[in-house]
Enzyme design. Structure first.
Site, PDB file in Angstrom:
ATOM      1  N   LYS A  53       0.841  -1.210   0.000  1.00 28.46           N
ATOM      2  CA  LYS A  53       0.000   0.000   0.000  1.00 28.46           C
ATOM      3  C   LYS A  53       0.872   1.254   0.000  1.00 28.46           C
ATOM      4  O   LYS A  53       0.695   2.144  -0.818  1.00 28.46           O
ATOM      5  CB  LYS A  53      -0.890   0.009   1.256  1.00 28.46           C
ATOM      6  N   ASN A  54       1.824   1.305   0.940  1.00 27.90           N
ATOM      7  CA  ASN A  54       2.579   2.541   1.117  1.00 27.90           C
ATOM      8  C   ASN A  54       3.656   2.757   0.047  1.00 27.90           C
ATOM      9  O   ASN A  54       4.287   3.810   0.005  1.00 27.90           O
ATOM     10  CB  ASN A  54       3.171   2.607   2.523  1.00 27.90           C
ATOM     11  N   CYS A  56      -5.768  12.756  12.999  1.00 29.51           N
ATOM     12  CA  CYS A  56      -6.381  11.461  12.737  1.00 29.51           C
ATOM     13  C   CYS A  56      -6.245  10.608  13.973  1.00 29.51           C
ATOM     14  O   CYS A  56      -5.711  11.061  14.981  1.00 29.51           O
ATOM     15  CB  CYS A  56      -5.755  10.795  11.520  1.00 29.51           C
ATOM     16  N   ARG A  81      -0.346  14.554  13.089  1.00 29.77           N
ATOM     17  CA  ARG A  81       0.118  14.385  11.716  1.00 29.77           C
ATOM     18  C   ARG A  81       0.123  15.659  10.870  1.00 29.77           C
ATOM     19  O   ARG A  81      -0.561  15.752   9.863  1.00 29.77           O
ATOM     20  CB  ARG A  81      -0.705  13.317  11.008  1.00 29.77           C
ATOM     21  N   ASP A 107       4.136   0.619  12.393  1.00 30.63           N
ATOM     22  CA  ASP A 107       2.979  -0.032  11.761  1.00 30.63           C
ATOM     23  C   ASP A 107       2.851  -1.503  12.151  1.00 30.63           C
ATOM     24  O   ASP A 107       1.900  -2.165  11.742  1.00 30.63           O
ATOM     25  CB  ASP A 107       3.050   0.110  10.230  1.00 30.63           C
ATOM     26  N   ARG A 143      -8.740  -0.642   4.215  1.00 28.38           N
ATOM     27  CA  ARG A 143      -7.848   0.383   3.650  1.00 28.38           C
ATOM     28  C   ARG A 143      -6.469  -0.204   3.382  1.00 28.38           C
ATOM     29  O   ARG A 143      -5.751   0.303   2.521  1.00 28.38           O
ATOM     30  CB  ARG A 143      -7.692   1.546   4.637  1.00 28.38           C
TER      31      ARG A 143
HETATM   32  N1  EPU Z   1       5.591  14.942  11.093  1.00 29.06           N
HETATM   33  C1  EPU Z   1       5.607  16.278  11.366  1.00 29.06           C
HETATM   34  N2  EPU Z   1       5.577  17.155  10.311  1.00 29.06           N
HETATM   35  C2  EPU Z   1       5.528  16.748   9.020  1.00 29.06           C
HETATM   36  C3  EPU Z   1       5.510  15.372   8.743  1.00 29.06           C
HETATM   37  C4  EPU Z   1       5.551  14.487   9.811  1.00 29.06           C
HETATM   38  O1  EPU Z   1       5.634  16.680  12.522  1.00 29.06           O
HETATM   39  O2  EPU Z   1       5.503  17.611   8.118  1.00 29.06           O
HETATM   40  C5  EPU Z   1       5.650  13.979  12.214  1.00 29.06           C
HETATM   41  C6  EPU Z   1       4.408  13.109  12.310  1.00 29.06           C
HETATM   42  O3  EPU Z   1       3.360  13.750  13.024  1.00 29.06           O
HETATM   43  C7  EPU Z   1       4.941  11.870  13.000  1.00 29.06           C
HETATM   44  C8  EPU Z   1       6.365  11.752  12.444  1.00 29.06           C
HETATM   45  O4  EPU Z   1       6.696  13.047  11.948  1.00 29.06           O
HETATM   46  O5  EPU Z   1       4.989  12.072  14.380  1.00 29.06           O
HETATM   47  C9  EPU Z   1       6.567  10.735  11.325  1.00 29.06           C
HETATM   48  O6  EPU Z   1       5.543  10.896  10.346  1.00 29.06           O
HETATM   49  P1  EPU Z   1       5.743  10.510   8.795  1.00 29.06           P
HETATM   50  O7  EPU Z   1       5.638  11.782   8.019  1.00 29.06           O
HETATM   51  O8  EPU Z   1       6.932   9.670   8.608  1.00 29.06           O
HETATM   52  O9  EPU Z   1       4.432   9.643   8.538  1.00 29.06           O
HETATM   53  P2  EPU Z   1       3.619   9.599   7.195  1.00 29.06           P
HETATM   54  O10 EPU Z   1       4.531   9.800   6.065  1.00 29.06           O
HETATM   55  O11 EPU Z   1       2.405  10.461   7.312  1.00 29.06           O
HETATM   56  C10 EPU Z   1       3.936   7.038   6.702  1.00 29.06           C
HETATM   57  C11 EPU Z   1       3.025   5.861   6.502  1.00 29.06           C
HETATM   58  C12 EPU Z   1       2.409   5.480   7.844  1.00 29.06           C
HETATM   59  C13 EPU Z   1       3.522   5.161   8.838  1.00 29.06           C
HETATM   60  C14 EPU Z   1       4.500   6.347   8.948  1.00 29.06           C
HETATM   61  C15 EPU Z   1       5.708   6.059   9.819  1.00 29.06           C
HETATM   62  C16 EPU Z   1       2.268   6.171   4.214  1.00 29.06           C
HETATM   63  C17 EPU Z   1       1.158   6.506   3.287  1.00 29.06           C
HETATM   64  N3  EPU Z   1       1.989   6.234   5.528  1.00 29.06           N
HETATM   65  O12 EPU Z   1       3.116   8.089   7.210  1.00 29.06           O
HETATM   66  O13 EPU Z   1       1.624   4.314   7.595  1.00 29.06           O
HETATM   67  O14 EPU Z   1       2.986   4.893  10.116  1.00 29.06           O
HETATM   68  O15 EPU Z   1       4.966   6.710   7.634  1.00 29.06           O
HETATM   69  O16 EPU Z   1       6.398   4.954   9.332  1.00 29.06           O
HETATM   70  O17 EPU Z   1       3.356   5.839   3.780  1.00 29.06           O
HETATM   71  C18 EPU Z   1      -0.123   2.779   7.935  1.00 29.06           C
HETATM   72  O18 EPU Z   1       0.149   2.255   6.836  1.00 29.06           O
HETATM   73  O19 EPU Z   1      -0.893   2.233   8.771  1.00 29.06           O
HETATM   74  C19 EPU Z   1       0.464   4.073   8.286  1.00 29.06           C
HETATM   75  C20 EPU Z   1      -0.063   4.878   9.207  1.00 29.06           C
END
Ligand code: EPU
Length: 424
Positions: A22-23, A116, A121, A311, A403
């Site tokens: 998915k990711n 969320c 996030r 995850d 999802r």
């Molecule tokens: N964060 C910030 N500012 C930003 C971006 C992130 O503060 O601009 C913080 C977030 O709030 C969090 C941390 O940084 O505390 C890490 O977040 P990250 O941006 O890495 O998460 P993401 O990219 O939104 C992806 C996966 C998630 C997975 C996380 C961590 C996808 C579509 N989603 O999310 O997957 O938990 O990386 O590995 O790739 C899932 O599949 O169940 C899922 C939630």
């Protein structure tokens, strides 16, 4: 709305094949926006999140066709540059279209994703990076309006405060068509980031430092459409490892990337699983996982790749709920990712929460109950607990599960689980 009804207590046995990630699919689908033509992605999983991305790309004007596991996206007809609230509120990863739209069309307007179930996030680091590349970013009426400078985005040195997966992906995509070189420091190293970089290179992008914390992107003037086969889902893989473990089963997991799952495999071995099979440093393999009669306790801490993935935290906690001894589970990525603990407690688990730390005292028995989860991996953890519990577990609101898990009840039933889907 659907629910899953599980009669627990059966050991899972047999073979399961892992679906596409998915990711990894979501950023690859967003990256198709970068090229004026028709991209083809294969091994795309059948998931609600993929349909949401399909709806978003169609809304932008792309012609999207999904035939089984093959997605075809013709991005030459994109004419709308807005990702509306109705779509973004369903899936935060919709923000992945921001970088590609801005890079190719010089403008993008996307609804700001809200909080969320697992945490606040924000996407501030995505936006700050785009500003450093010269974009003007305005936040109003719940939308981000981003405009590239005349002549397009410019290469920049961007240092992430914390590792962000989609943030790294968004800025890497934006940088492919920028003028000059972009350096992303403290970049995420997750396998999905590596896979996206490889797909972008195949489209003609110039990217170095893949899989390290420093990614360098030299902008090019245009990219060609992508032909890409999505790799296996490492979290689905890990969830089936957990399913074999928690039921004391014996499962052959086919099409797994063992090199992407080292932290998970090592952990499940430590808690008493026997895991056999070749573990190549690159490419897919098959692993056979045998769970013990009783798992052992563990102390884990989630961390960015290559650490133990957040995850998989909920799924491991379900296993710890029936392990021998006391486990400590520390969540460091998301501030609110223990929703499953409260539901597991309704099934008889002994869990105490102290902020980001859960102390889990293993009990030999869980008892089936109606349970509900508000996020994808929490739902998976409840399904695992239901497979082990005595009696009937009803996992309500499984649209979260849909999802991220392709045909989950069919795959579990094929392994001997007694699980059915019903209307709620
Ligand atoms: N964060 C910030 N500012 C930003 C971006 C992130 O503060 O601009 C913080 C977030 O709030 C969090 C941390 O940084 O505390 C890490 O977040 P990250 O941006 O890495 O998460 P993401 O990219 O939104 C992806 C996966 C998630 C997975 C996380 C961590 C996808 C579509 N989603 O999310 O997957 O938990 O990386 O590995 O790739 C899932 O599949 O169940 C899922 C939630």
């Amino acid at each position: 709305m659907d629910k899953l009804i599980i009669e627990g207590g059966r050991k899972l046995e047999g073979t399961v094949t892992i679906s596409g990630s998915k990711n990894a699919s979501l950023p690859a689908l967003a990256a198709t926006i970068l090229a004026n033509g028709k991209s083809v992605l294969s091994n795309v999983p059948g998931l609600a999140d993929i349909q949401t991305m399909e709806a978003l790309l169609s809304h932008l004007g792309a012609k999207v066709e999904i035939d089984g596991n093959v997605a075809m996206v013709d991005a030459s007809s994109i004419h709308d540059l807005e990702a509306p609230y109705e779509i973004v509120r369903k899936m935060r990863a919709s923000c992945l279209v921001l970088g590609p739209l801005l890079a190719r069309f010089g403008r993008a307007r996307i609804s700001l994703p809200g909080g969320c179930a697992i945490g606040a996030r924000p996407i501030d680091m995505h936006l700050h990076g785009l500003e450093q590349m010269g974009a003007k970013v305005l936040l109003e009426h719940g939308y981000v309006d981003a405009v590239a400078p005349a002549g397009g985005l410019k290469g920049a040195k961007i240092v992430f405060d914390v590792s962000t997966v989609t943030g790294t992906e968004n800025l890497m995509m934006a940088a492919t068509l920028a003028k000059g070189t972009t350096v992303l420091e403290n970049a995420a190293r997750e396998p999905e980031v590596v896979e996206l970089a490889e797909a972008l290179i195949q489209m003609g992008a110039k990217i170095a430092g893949i899989g390290t914390n420093t990614i360098q992107v030299e902008g090019v003037s245009s990219l060609r459409p992508m032909e890409h086969t999505v790799g296996p889902d490492r979290i689905e893989s890990g969830t089936f490892v957990a399913a074999a473990a928690i039921t004391g089963g014996d499962v052959l997991i086919r099409g797994i990337r063992a090199d992407h799952l080292e932290a998970v495999i090592t952990q499940f071995e430590k808690i008493g699983c026997q895991i056999d099979g070749a573990r190549p440093t690159h490419g897919v393999t098959d692993l056979r996982v045998k769970g013990p009669e009783r798992l052992l306790a563990a102390d884990i801490r989630t961390a960015p790749y290559p650490g133990f993935p957040t995850d998989m935290q909920a799924q491991l906690m379900a296993c710890m709920a029936v392990a021998e001894g006391t486990s400590h589970v520390e969540e460091t990525i998301w501030e609110n990712r223990f929703m499953h603990a409260l539901e597991l407690m309704r099934m008889g688990a002994d869990i105490a929460l102290h902020g980001g730390l859960a102390v889990v005292k293993g009990s030999a028995i869980l008892s089936g109950a109606p349970v509900m989860a508000t996020d994808l991996r929490a739902s998976a953890s409840l399904v695992l607990a239901g497979l082990r519990a005595q009696g009937t577990t009803e996992v309500l609101r499984i649209y979260h599960l849909d999802r991220g898990y392709d045909k989950i009840e069919r795959k579990l039933a094929a392994l001997g689980a007694q699980v059915t889907r019903a209307k709620q």
